[in-house]
Write a protein that holds these residues in place. Sequence first.
Motif, PDB file in Angstrom:
ATOM      1  N   GLN A  91      -4.327  -1.504   9.639  1.00 24.60           N
ATOM      2  CA  GLN A  91      -4.577  -2.933   9.526  1.00 24.60           C
ATOM      3  C   GLN A  91      -4.846  -3.549  10.891  1.00 24.60           C
ATOM      4  O   GLN A  91      -5.731  -4.390  11.042  1.00 24.60           O
ATOM      5  CB  GLN A  91      -3.377  -3.622   8.867  1.00 24.60           C
ATOM      6  CG  GLN A  91      -3.614  -5.098   8.552  1.00 24.60           C
ATOM      7  CD  GLN A  91      -2.462  -5.700   7.757  1.00 24.60           C
ATOM      8  OE1 GLN A  91      -1.572  -4.993   7.294  1.00 24.60           O
ATOM      9  NE2 GLN A  91      -2.463  -6.999   7.609  1.00 24.60           N
ATOM     10  N   GLN A 116       3.571   6.356   5.962  1.00 21.78           N
ATOM     11  CA  GLN A 116       2.509   5.474   5.495  1.00 21.78           C
ATOM     12  C   GLN A 116       2.688   4.018   5.916  1.00 21.78           C
ATOM     13  O   GLN A 116       1.709   3.295   6.101  1.00 21.78           O
ATOM     14  CB  GLN A 116       2.360   5.588   3.978  1.00 21.78           C
ATOM     15  CG  GLN A 116       1.739   6.904   3.562  1.00 21.78           C
ATOM     16  CD  GLN A 116       1.294   6.924   2.118  1.00 21.78           C
ATOM     17  OE1 GLN A 116       1.350   5.925   1.411  1.00 21.78           O
ATOM     18  NE2 GLN A 116       0.859   8.084   1.651  1.00 21.78           N
ATOM     19  N   SER A 131      -5.853   2.066  -6.859  1.00 20.90           N
ATOM     20  CA  SER A 131      -6.614   1.409  -5.795  1.00 20.90           C
ATOM     21  C   SER A 131      -7.726   0.550  -6.379  1.00 20.90           C
ATOM     22  O   SER A 131      -8.015  -0.541  -5.886  1.00 20.90           O
ATOM     23  CB  SER A 131      -7.205   2.466  -4.848  1.00 20.90           C
ATOM     24  OG  SER A 131      -6.184   3.172  -4.183  1.00 20.90           O
ATOM     25  N   ASN A 169     -13.481   0.410  -0.516  1.00 25.73           N
ATOM     26  CA  ASN A 169     -12.078   0.250  -0.157  1.00 25.73           C
ATOM     27  C   ASN A 169     -11.170   1.188  -0.947  1.00 25.73           C
ATOM     28  O   ASN A 169     -10.230   1.778  -0.398  1.00 25.73           O
ATOM     29  CB  ASN A 169     -11.642  -1.203  -0.373  1.00 25.73           C
ATOM     30  CG  ASN A 169     -12.214  -2.135   0.669  1.00 25.73           C
ATOM     31  OD1 ASN A 169     -12.551  -1.718   1.771  1.00 25.73           O
ATOM     32  ND2 ASN A 169     -12.349  -3.402   0.326  1.00 25.73           N
ATOM     33  N   THR A 187       0.825  -1.209   0.000  1.00 25.08           N
ATOM     34  CA  THR A 187       0.000   0.000   0.000  1.00 25.08           C
ATOM     35  C   THR A 187       0.858   1.257   0.000  1.00 25.08           C
ATOM     36  O   THR A 187       0.608   2.204  -0.767  1.00 25.08           O
ATOM     37  CB  THR A 187      -0.926   0.006   1.225  1.00 25.08           C
ATOM     38  OG1 THR A 187      -1.667  -1.217   1.272  1.00 25.08           O
ATOM     39  CG2 THR A 187      -1.909   1.168   1.143  1.00 25.08           C
ATOM     40  N   GLN A 231      -8.987   4.135   0.588  1.00 30.37           N
ATOM     41  CA  GLN A 231      -7.541   4.010   0.393  1.00 30.37           C
ATOM     42  C   GLN A 231      -6.947   5.303  -0.162  1.00 30.37           C
ATOM     43  O   GLN A 231      -5.886   5.762   0.286  1.00 30.37           O
ATOM     44  CB  GLN A 231      -7.252   2.863  -0.575  1.00 30.37           C
ATOM     45  CG  GLN A 231      -5.781   2.530  -0.738  1.00 30.37           C
ATOM     46  CD  GLN A 231      -5.314   1.552   0.309  1.00 30.37           C
ATOM     47  OE1 GLN A 231      -5.565   1.734   1.496  1.00 30.37           O
ATOM     48  NE2 GLN A 231      -4.645   0.507  -0.116  1.00 30.37           N
ATOM     49  N   GLN A 281      -4.076   7.675   1.426  1.00 30.88           N
ATOM     50  CA  GLN A 281      -2.823   7.920   0.713  1.00 30.88           C
ATOM     51  C   GLN A 281      -2.568   9.404   0.494  1.00 30.88           C
ATOM     52  O   GLN A 281      -1.420   9.860   0.504  1.00 30.88           O
ATOM     53  CB  GLN A 281      -2.838   7.174  -0.632  1.00 30.88           C
ATOM     54  CG  GLN A 281      -2.695   5.664  -0.478  1.00 30.88           C
ATOM     55  CD  GLN A 281      -2.881   4.932  -1.794  1.00 30.88           C
ATOM     56  OE1 GLN A 281      -3.759   5.243  -2.576  1.00 30.88           O
ATOM     57  NE2 GLN A 281      -2.034   3.942  -2.039  1.00 30.88           N
ATOM     58  N   PHE A 329      -0.504   2.564   7.709  1.00 30.18           N
ATOM     59  CA  PHE A 329      -1.279   1.463   7.143  1.00 30.18           C
ATOM     60  C   PHE A 329      -1.174   0.197   7.994  1.00 30.18           C
ATOM     61  O   PHE A 329      -2.088  -0.629   7.998  1.00 30.18           O
ATOM     62  CB  PHE A 329      -0.851   1.197   5.702  1.00 30.18           C
ATOM     63  CG  PHE A 329      -1.338   2.241   4.734  1.00 30.18           C
ATOM     64  CD1 PHE A 329      -2.693   2.490   4.599  1.00 30.18           C
ATOM     65  CD2 PHE A 329      -0.464   2.999   3.976  1.00 30.18           C
ATOM     66  CE1 PHE A 329      -3.164   3.455   3.720  1.00 30.18           C
ATOM     67  CE2 PHE A 329      -0.916   3.967   3.101  1.00 30.18           C
ATOM     68  CZ  PHE A 329      -2.270   4.197   2.974  1.00 30.18           C
TER      69      PHE A 329
END
Length: 429
Positions: free
Chosen positions: A346, A338, A133, A322, A117, A326, A330, A342
């Motif tokens: 998660q 990042q 994405s 999603n 990602t 995303q 970003q 991320f």
Amino acid sequence: MQTFTFIWSGQVVSLIGSGLTHFGLGIWVYQNTKSVTLYALILLCGTLPSSLISPVAGVFVDRCSRRWVMILSDFGAGLSTLAIASLLFVDKLEAWHICLASAASSTFSAFQVPAFTAATTLLVPKKYLDRASGMIQLGQGISQLISPVLGGVLIGIIQLQGIVAIDVVTFFLGTIPLLLIKFPEPKTINASHTEALKKDSLLKEIIYGWQYITARPGLLGLLILFATNNFLMGSVGVLVTPLVLSFTSSAVLGMIVSVSGIGMLIGSLIISTRGGPKRLIHSVLGFQMLGGLSILIAGLRTSVELITLAAFLTFLGWPIINACAQVLFQKKVAPEMQGRFFAIRQMVTDTSFPLSYIIAGPLADNVFEPLMSPNGSLAGSIGQIIGVGPGRGIGLMFITIGVLAIVLSIAAYQYPRLRLVEHELPDTI
């Protein structure tokens, strides 16, 4: 986009192989145990390790080469699948073996997902992030469409052993583009601060990553929204196989999964070719509400057609949700942060999956199914509307989950920091 597309193609091949194995093992586990709780336990082992180790993994992603993090993660996951294949070939596979292998794959995923990602932000121009994405979601849709159909054909030809062997090969094929291409390094806004962070302990870096999120209420609100929604969707993931198999065959289950893959494919094509809308957060909340309504519909009847329609609509919106979220992350998170962001995302969102697995299985087996049995407490009331017997307790759970998802979407829109996140937070790239 050419470099990203080359890497993406390798990841799609690996996804298809993993989809074959997940489909085959899911049927094998449930048909050999007949326990929703044990089925949920295996799903738990496939998510909990990733949730626990993600904060540490995020620090390594920001400190190390994101390309090599992905290579080593794919290699480790391939070895886990190879272990399952070996046990199948000697006819020694048991449920606890699958738990261990799932836990190992989940651990490697904790490193691979934030690395991919974060690397995407560096590989793709800002104006194409929504399409990138969408392509990631498209790859998942292709896997969900092809894997069940192909798995249903191959399981009768080469059996489960052959399917898992194919998965092993696809893991290593997915690393080829990573070995051939170098990734650009993130350009830091405050280089001295970033270097100072790298000299700190892992714990200090993890804490700083969390402080970065909490200082931005709109991002924190989006994280909480996804965590809650993942809890609901995780419960659906546990229950859909027992629900369908309670009144029809595994072949029909494969067909329903494939139709959901078509929905995901169409949704992915829409976002990857047309890009995201002007207000991304509106798409996130709108399609989440559509998913809640679809889940509610799926619980109303023991109807293949109704569940198939619900699966299609749910997964039509899933890649759009999603991809839009995303892109928001970003654009609003600094590139050098990042990996940590991320990884924490998660952890926060994926922790809700294990929680749903722990709760959904026992609730289905010990509470909802007895309530909706022919002599159950709700047989004379709700049972007159949705039916009674095997699977109807799970149907009632689907209705409950759908209502909660709709209420969650409405409540999230009422929070100004989340609704206005695109305007209140400046882009960092």
